[in-house]
Scaffold this motif. Sequence first.
Motif: not given
Length: 416
Positions: A45, A57, A77-81, A83, A185-187
């Motif tokens: 990120n 995503p 992957s917008p929700s993961s650290q 990215r 973690r990946e939403g």
Amino acid sequence: MPTDIPGYTRALTAARAETIMGTPTVILRPGRDASLRRRHPWVFNGAVATLRGQAAPGDTVDVHAADGQWLARGAWSPSSQIRVRIWTFDPDEAVDEDFFMRRILRAVAQRAADPWLALTDGRRLVNGEGDGLPGVVVDQYAGVVVFQFLSAGAERWREALLQALRAATAGEVLYERSDSDARGREGLQTQRGVLDGTLPDPLVIVEGPVSYRVDCEQGHKTGFYLDQRENRALMDLLGRDARVLNAFAYTGGFGVRALAAGAQSLVQLDASADALAIARAQLAINGLDEQRVEHICANAFQWLREARRERRRFDVVVLDPPKFVAASSQLKRGTRGYKDINLQALGLVAPGGWLLSFSCSGLVEPRLFQKIVADAALDAGRELTLVRWLHAGSDHPVSAACPEGQYLKGLLCRVH
Ligand code: SAH
């Protein structure tokens, strides 16, 4: 097209620019391109300056350095650290159905030609980054193929991956175990269940001289610790006539192999009664005598202490605990945990005996783990010699550029 970035247009041939015009582009912050240039497949990120264009995503994005140079192509992957997880470092390689077919077929072909896998029908077919497929894990247990799609990118290409898996493993039962924490973690929601065929009951694999029952519906990981296969094989040599303690036994893998090799006695120690019930069933399917075996359902931290007080002795002790360190914040506590069990276990090893001590915490690096075990020996007043470094088997390849894949490490020590 972002022509405002110096060097951008120069970096692209006209033809390639045309094919990727529509691809959303991640621009990195200045100085954050070094790891991608070394082909490490994760973009964190904090390294992302901006996303140009729209990406849902799992969509494929191109990744550019701050100066506009093309670096790689991966899954957003917008929700993961993490990215972006990189699919390819080749500017001419498209990410499409053919891409996934090629990668899956290559991974499966490598296992078919792997001499270490000749004597087993339980094997990892796809090992995420190690097979160029971040977020994709596929294990085969005899006729059953169990898969985990653990990243937004893997989920996005779900149908292409399934098509490739069906082509590579024709006629198998296909079972989904996408229920690891990594999904969250990946939403992504967890998903599990049969896609093709019917699960056999019981499901049994062969591993060298023994057979194991595998519970791919409820068991850990996809049902079994395939990563320990080559280390379990050490029991063929060390288990003969030995008094064996298999601590954190789970379904008894190391212990059953030692017993089959002619162990004099065996303690299977685990905190899970369900796991031990399967461990007991492993004896029956191998025609092994339960009289030489104690199944003990207990907390290993306490039991090892009590066994020490009772002056119990073993010729071989296997310590294969769960991951004590899942985040850097747990490093101190986890280190203490590893030291404690090693200290207690060392007190139980007969002079000249063996300790096989493992850590599956990726954040505990090999040097640190060695230091922990050495410190435990110091406190236990035992001299240790290191005979072998142990690691996951050949079906768990690790990308040389992505050492994070090498989570499992172990020490085979002679205890004096
Ligand atoms: N060696 C096994 C895998 C071990 S997995 C194999 O080769 O198949 C780790 C095991 O540790 C799990 O079965 C879990 O139930 C057990 N466990 C976790 N915490 C424990 C504790 N405090 N005491 C005893 N067992 C524990």
